[in-house]
Design a protein around this motif. Sequence first.
Motif, mmCIF file in Angstrom:
data_model
loop_
_atom_site.group_PDB
_atom_site.id
_atom_site.type_symbol
_atom_site.label_atom_id
_atom_site.label_comp_id
_atom_site.label_asym_id
_atom_site.label_seq_id
_atom_site.Cartn_x
_atom_site.Cartn_y
_atom_site.Cartn_z
ATOM 1 N N THR A 168 15.713 -0.266 4.365
ATOM 2 C CA THR A 168 15.785 -1.038 5.605
ATOM 3 C C THR A 168 15.468 -2.495 5.291
ATOM 4 O O THR A 168 15.089 -2.829 4.174
ATOM 5 N N GLY A 169 15.621 -3.353 6.291
ATOM 6 C CA GLY A 169 15.262 -4.750 6.121
ATOM 7 C C GLY A 169 16.457 -5.683 6.102
ATOM 8 O O GLY A 169 17.616 -5.237 6.174
ATOM 9 N N PRO A 170 16.215 -6.979 5.979
ATOM 10 C CA PRO A 170 17.290 -7.965 6.099
ATOM 11 C C PRO A 170 18.352 -7.861 5.015
ATOM 12 O O PRO A 170 19.525 -8.149 5.276
ATOM 13 N N VAL A 171 17.981 -7.456 3.805
ATOM 14 C CA VAL A 171 18.981 -7.323 2.739
ATOM 15 C C VAL A 171 19.987 -6.237 3.103
ATOM 16 O O VAL A 171 21.202 -6.405 2.925
ATOM 17 N N VAL A 172 19.504 -5.115 3.626
ATOM 18 C CA VAL A 172 20.384 -4.014 3.997
ATOM 19 C C VAL A 172 21.220 -4.387 5.223
ATOM 20 O O VAL A 172 22.402 -4.043 5.325
ATOM 21 N N ARG A 173 20.609 -5.100 6.154
ATOM 22 C CA ARG A 173 21.327 -5.485 7.369
ATOM 23 C C ARG A 173 22.301 -6.639 7.133
ATOM 24 O O ARG A 173 23.195 -6.882 7.939
ATOM 25 N N THR A 190 10.508 5.662 -13.762
ATOM 26 C CA THR A 190 10.993 4.772 -12.709
ATOM 27 C C THR A 190 10.169 4.933 -11.435
ATOM 28 O O THR A 190 9.850 3.956 -10.751
ATOM 29 N N VAL A 191 9.814 6.178 -11.109
ATOM 30 C CA VAL A 191 8.956 6.393 -9.936
ATOM 31 C C VAL A 191 7.625 5.686 -10.121
ATOM 32 O O VAL A 191 7.171 4.920 -9.255
ATOM 33 N N ALA A 192 6.983 5.921 -11.258
ATOM 34 C CA ALA A 192 5.656 5.357 -11.484
ATOM 35 C C ALA A 192 5.688 3.836 -11.566
ATOM 36 O O ALA A 192 4.865 3.146 -10.939
ATOM 37 N N LEU A 193 6.651 3.311 -12.333
ATOM 38 C CA LEU A 193 6.718 1.864 -12.511
ATOM 39 C C LEU A 193 7.337 1.163 -11.309
ATOM 40 O O LEU A 193 6.886 0.098 -10.891
ATOM 41 N N GLY A 194 8.388 1.770 -10.757
ATOM 42 C CA GLY A 194 9.118 1.109 -9.674
ATOM 43 C C GLY A 194 8.267 0.925 -8.431
ATOM 44 O O GLY A 194 8.214 -0.170 -7.850
ATOM 45 N N VAL A 195 7.585 1.982 -8.017
ATOM 46 C CA VAL A 195 6.756 1.889 -6.815
ATOM 47 C C VAL A 195 5.634 0.886 -7.030
ATOM 48 O O VAL A 195 5.390 0.009 -6.189
ATOM 49 N N ALA A 196 4.941 0.990 -8.169
ATOM 50 C CA ALA A 196 3.819 0.090 -8.424
ATOM 51 C C ALA A 196 4.285 -1.356 -8.587
ATOM 52 O O ALA A 196 3.614 -2.289 -8.140
ATOM 53 N N MET A 239 7.648 6.078 1.931
ATOM 54 C CA MET A 239 7.658 7.155 0.950
ATOM 55 C C MET A 239 8.028 8.476 1.604
ATOM 56 O O MET A 239 8.814 9.258 1.062
ATOM 57 N N ARG A 240 7.466 8.740 2.790
ATOM 58 C CA ARG A 240 7.828 9.977 3.488
ATOM 59 C C ARG A 240 9.317 9.995 3.810
ATOM 60 O O ARG A 240 9.989 11.026 3.660
ATOM 61 N N ASN A 241 9.856 8.863 4.253
ATOM 62 C CA ASN A 241 11.278 8.784 4.571
ATOM 63 C C ASN A 241 12.137 9.090 3.346
ATOM 64 O O ASN A 241 13.180 9.741 3.449
ATOM 65 N N CYS A 242 11.705 8.578 2.199
ATOM 66 C CA CYS A 242 12.492 8.776 0.975
ATOM 67 C C CYS A 242 12.668 10.254 0.660
ATOM 68 O O CYS A 242 13.738 10.681 0.221
ATOM 69 N N PHE A 243 11.619 11.051 0.881
ATOM 70 C CA PHE A 243 11.707 12.471 0.560
ATOM 71 C C PHE A 243 12.265 13.282 1.713
ATOM 72 O O PHE A 243 12.737 14.406 1.511
ATOM 73 N N LEU A 244 12.253 12.722 2.918
ATOM 74 C CA LEU A 244 12.828 13.406 4.070
ATOM 75 C C LEU A 244 14.318 13.115 4.205
ATOM 76 O O LEU A 244 15.136 14.025 4.406
#
Length: 279
Positions: free
Chosen positions: A221-226, A174-180, A208-213
């Motif tokens: 974030t973004g309009p879907v989340v808001r 999922t990491v490899a496919l999802g990000v790409a 990506m940094r936020n995801c691991f932090l």
Amino acid sequence: MTTPFRLAVIGPGRAGGALAIASQSVGHRVQTVPGPSGRVPPELEDTAVEDSRRLSPCDLLLLATPDDEIEPAALRLAAHPTPARVAAHLSGFASITRLKALQGSGIEVGCLHPLQTLPSPQLGAAALAGSTAAVTAATEAAAWRLKTFAHSLGITTFDLDDRHKPLYHAGAATVALGVATALSLAADLFQAADVPLTQAQPLAEQVMRNCFLLGPDQSLTGPVVRGDRGTIAGHLRAVAAASPDLADQYRMLGGLAVSRAEAGKRAAEIMELLGPDSP
């Protein structure tokens, strides 16, 4: 460094070749047995032997075969036992029980799965240092040898229960496919807007940094989340005008984000907006 390993790799393709090249670079003694194609990376041409029966004694034997070929390869090796202390496959999915034929030959067995993308032997070898790898082993001695080998390449390790390998590997895939996949969709949208994808690299790296932090769900974030229905509707109109296929992909990705973020009280409205019948 640690005492050099005597390493044998059955199938020096992308994963096996990467480990073999990296091993050579740190001074390990490497032998390789080519797969059905008979090809080996140029860096490993001097290491190739015709078949496994010609292998010299080794500390570690790696079966770098496709998952479905692990058990047949183990059976072939067991018929003409190679003097190896430990044999391991590289599959993040397959159980180490697929190597039970080698256990019957007195060889300890396990699995070493580098949690890294290995698109070619050369690029993979360069990416291994600083990566992590899962270790599954039938004995403590086998686990120690696999971890020692991995650490010699600059790879940190973690223990993985054999029962949990399918779930773990689904996560890795999922990491490899999802990000790409998400970036592929973004690249098409940027291209339609005449903007190079490279302009989004700082954004992608910070996400990506936020995801691991913070954790992945806390980094959405973004309009879907808001819950910005007007903005989402505008996205859909613009994307559908550029490509109906891209609009369908945008809906799918947005729907997944809503299900993860729950998007407050407006989640149901947003899911309806992202549905296949939306304009």
